[in-house]
Scaffold this active site. Structure first.
Site, PDB file in Angstrom:
ATOM      1  N   LYS A 116      44.567  56.385  45.417  1.00 19.04           N
ATOM      2  CA  LYS A 116      43.408  56.131  46.265  1.00 19.04           C
ATOM      3  C   LYS A 116      43.058  54.645  46.234  1.00 19.04           C
ATOM      4  O   LYS A 116      43.177  53.983  45.193  1.00 19.04           O
ATOM      5  CB  LYS A 116      42.240  56.984  45.741  1.00 19.04           C
ATOM      6  CG  LYS A 116      40.994  56.970  46.584  1.00 19.04           C
ATOM      7  CD  LYS A 116      39.999  57.934  45.960  1.00 19.04           C
ATOM      8  CE  LYS A 116      38.671  57.951  46.666  1.00 19.04           C
ATOM      9  NZ  LYS A 116      37.751  58.920  46.035  1.00 19.04           N
ATOM     10  N   SER A 197      35.714  61.951  49.576  1.00 16.62           N
ATOM     11  CA  SER A 197      36.113  60.560  49.604  1.00 16.62           C
ATOM     12  C   SER A 197      37.587  60.415  49.321  1.00 16.62           C
ATOM     13  O   SER A 197      38.219  59.467  49.742  1.00 16.62           O
ATOM     14  CB  SER A 197      35.283  59.737  48.632  1.00 16.62           C
ATOM     15  OG  SER A 197      35.684  59.969  47.321  1.00 16.62           O
ATOM     16  N   SER A 221      34.767  65.025  45.324  1.00 15.81           N
ATOM     17  CA  SER A 221      35.695  64.210  46.095  1.00 15.81           C
ATOM     18  C   SER A 221      37.158  64.450  45.796  1.00 15.81           C
ATOM     19  O   SER A 221      38.017  63.981  46.528  1.00 15.81           O
ATOM     20  CB  SER A 221      35.375  62.729  45.895  1.00 15.81           C
ATOM     21  OG  SER A 221      34.234  62.385  46.627  1.00 15.81           O
TER      22      SER A 221
END
Length: 584
Positions: A116, A197, A221
């Site tokens: 990420k 997210s 998330s």
């Protein structure tokens, strides 16, 4: 976070990233045909192929690069990858050289992994949390996550898109969108949301763009994106894995964790992420999460190998508490999918205990949002101090707010920064700032909020486990992916991550159903450091149901029933007597 308390908590759950440039030539190919040769291969299967000389790490890395070019950056344009590592093939070649010399350094050696875009890599890639405020020079050093992956021989393939600032900027955000990366789409129906997210991390794993990926979670998330992209997501106990070098929301609740297509692959990745010795850059790696603090419960020694707890018969003889967490407000087919999952748990040999029917109420983590905005103001400034050559280097949250205002056309075209502004209003002055009354929360203090969230562990999951003699609690993870709406923002129906978010407890989300073509999962939740038990249960459920399906990359999965009729235009009348009309 979920809207209101639930909605606010849902926004926090969302942490996706974005893709940098559109091109059909990322790998030198001119075709958009997506290769499929290694789709759904597990880490163990890929290692067996390499050990047998039938596959090299370079070939595997190129396979994923070709799929990303064909399906992520072109074709259906999933947009889950924000940046590719220019050194990926070089790393893969190094892995092949080691293997040729008989020096394989672990189960992830030569395995491509995506991170990420809020996880620092001390290389040529950016770490931006999706915002141009952090774009410029790459991070100076690797995060502990990246360093551990390199030490394990993994090929860091690139970064995934996310909800900007881990979905912690606005109450009206759209999950999966960032100023730098654009919008990540759900690979099962690209008009639908990839959630959380860590949307890019889960979508990429689900779409076979990498063998495994790493997301982060504050509250939902990791598990929400996993839910809507049909992958396994492990949200570890806070402090089990180091957060050093990760763009923060809250040191109280943040954690990195795996996305993978199987429980076995997620457990293999967790082995590399786990902090078995304290990390001097993250104090939580030598302590316990909020739910255990003050109870006398000490941090246990972490297992040497989480894959040792995989068990196809892992549900047999267990006691599982079920809480529905609002799913009954969903459509009947969604409710039925959860009911079928519970029936599968029971038929696999578990005793199911209906916690809601027994009148059990989970103590709420009503202090969570205060804790998060307070931590964010402090923790973000500490992170900014580690960066150089970017607009926010050595700056503060106030500077980030000013940057967004000055660059509103790129950073805030759809939603603003109410959460940033609320966090900036936190009073962190004086010798005991945790005791300062916070006006925005009716005078509640940070320390009072921490006490509330600690109680949510003690009189939530911990109490349920003890009172009903349970191995774990199971709940619906989230609703299937909703249609993305950048104007009206996200819309959630139910979620369960908040049960574990405040106290910092673990969750293993596993695919459970396919509802009208869209994935849906269930979550196994437990007390701190109960990952071995949760992995055993989740692997047992996975073996019983085999619920994961591959994505279809459909543009709109409901089109077949929404096209309407095919209209036949009326034919023009023939002119009488074959004469032309008079002039008028």
């Amino acid at each position: 976070m979920r809207r209101n308390v639930l909605a606010i908590l849902t926004i926090i759950m969302l942490i996706p990233s974005v893709v940098v440039a559109r091109t059909t030539a990322l790998t030198g190919n001119t075709t958009n045909a997506a290769p499929t040769a290694y789709n759904e291969f597990t880490v163990a299967q890929l290692q067996a192929e390499m050990a047998g000389g039938r596959l090299t790490a370079v070939q595997l890395t190129q396979f994923y690069l070709d799929r990303i070019a064909a399906l992520d950056q072109a074709g259906p344009n999933v947009n889950s990858v924000i940046e590719l590592n220019p050194d990926a093939l070089k790393l893969a070649r190094s892995a092949d050289n080691r293997r040729a010399q008989g020096k394989v350094i672990g189960p992830l050696d030569g395995i491509p992994v995506l991170l990420k875009d809020n996880i620092d890599t001390g290389d040529r890639m950016q770490t931006t949390a999706g915002s141009f405020a952090l774009a410029g020079k790459p991070a100076v050093d690797d995060s502990t996550v990246a360093a551990n992956l390199r030490a394990a021989g993994a090929v860091i393939l690139g970064k995934t898109n996310l909800s900007e600032w881990a979905n912690f900027r606005s109450f009206f955000s759209t999950s999966g969108w960032s100023g730098r990366g654009g919008l990540t789409h759900n690979p099962y129906s690209t008009d639908r949301n990839a959630c959380g997210s860590s949307s890019g991390s889960a979508a990429a794993a689900g779409a076979n763009f990498a063998a495994i990926s790493v997301g982060t979670e504050t509250d939902g998330s990791i598990v929400c994106p996993a839910n809507v992209s049909a992958v396994v997501g492990i949200k570890p106990t806070v402090g089990l894995a180091s957060r050093a070098g990760i763009v923060p929301i809250s040191h109280t609740q943040d954690t990195p964790g795996p996305h993978a297509r199987t429980v076995a692959d997620a457990a293999a990745l967790l082995n590399v992420l786990a902090a078995r010795t304290p990390d001097p850059r993250d104090a939580a790696t030598s302590g316990v999460p909020l739910g255990w603090q003050g109870t006398g419960r000490a941090r246990p020694a972490l297992p040497a190998d989480y894959t040792a707890f995989l068990n196809a018969d892992g549900l047999r003889g267990t006691r599982i508490g079920v809480t529905r967490q609002g799913i009954d407000n969903g459509p009947p087919q969604v409710v039925a999918a959860f009911d079928n999952a519970i029936a599968s748990i029971q038929s696999a040999g578990a005793t199911v205990v209906d916690l809601d029917g027994a009148g059990f109420t989970f103590a709420p983590a009503d202090g969570e949002f205060l804790v998060l905005v307070y931590d964010f103001k402090i923790d973000l400034q500490k992170y900014f101090a580690t960066r150089v050559g970017v607009p926010m280097a050595n700056k503060t949250l106030a500077d980030a707010i000013a940057f967004n205002n000055a660059n509103a056309s790129t950073e805030m075209p759809y939603f603003f920064q109410e959460i940033f502004e609320l966090a900036q209003s936190m009073d962190i002055s004086g010798p005991n700032p945790g005791d300062n009354p916070q006006a925005a929360f009716g005078g509640m203090t940070y320390n009072q909020a921490l006490a509330i969230d600690h109680n949510a562990g003690a009189n939530g999951i911990d109490k349920a486990l003890s009172q009903f003699h349970l191995d774990a609690v199971v709940a619906p993870t989230d609703s299937p992916g909703w249609t993305t709406d950048l104007i009206m923002s996200d819309h959630f129906v139910f979620a369960s991550s908040g049960l574990a978010g405040g106290p910092g407890y673990p969750i293993v989300q596993v695919p459970a159903a396919n509802v009208l073509g869209m994935p849906m999962g269930i979550s196994f939740l437990g007390t701190a450091f109960s990952e071995p038990t949760l992995i055993k249960l989740a692997s047992g459920f996975e073996a019983k149901t085999h619920a994961r399906t591959q994505p279809t990359f459909t543009g709109n999965i409901t089109t077949a029933n929404t096209n309407g009729t095919t209209l036949q235009p009326p034919k023009p009348p023939k002119n009488a007597m074959g004469m032309r009309p008079h002039r008028v």
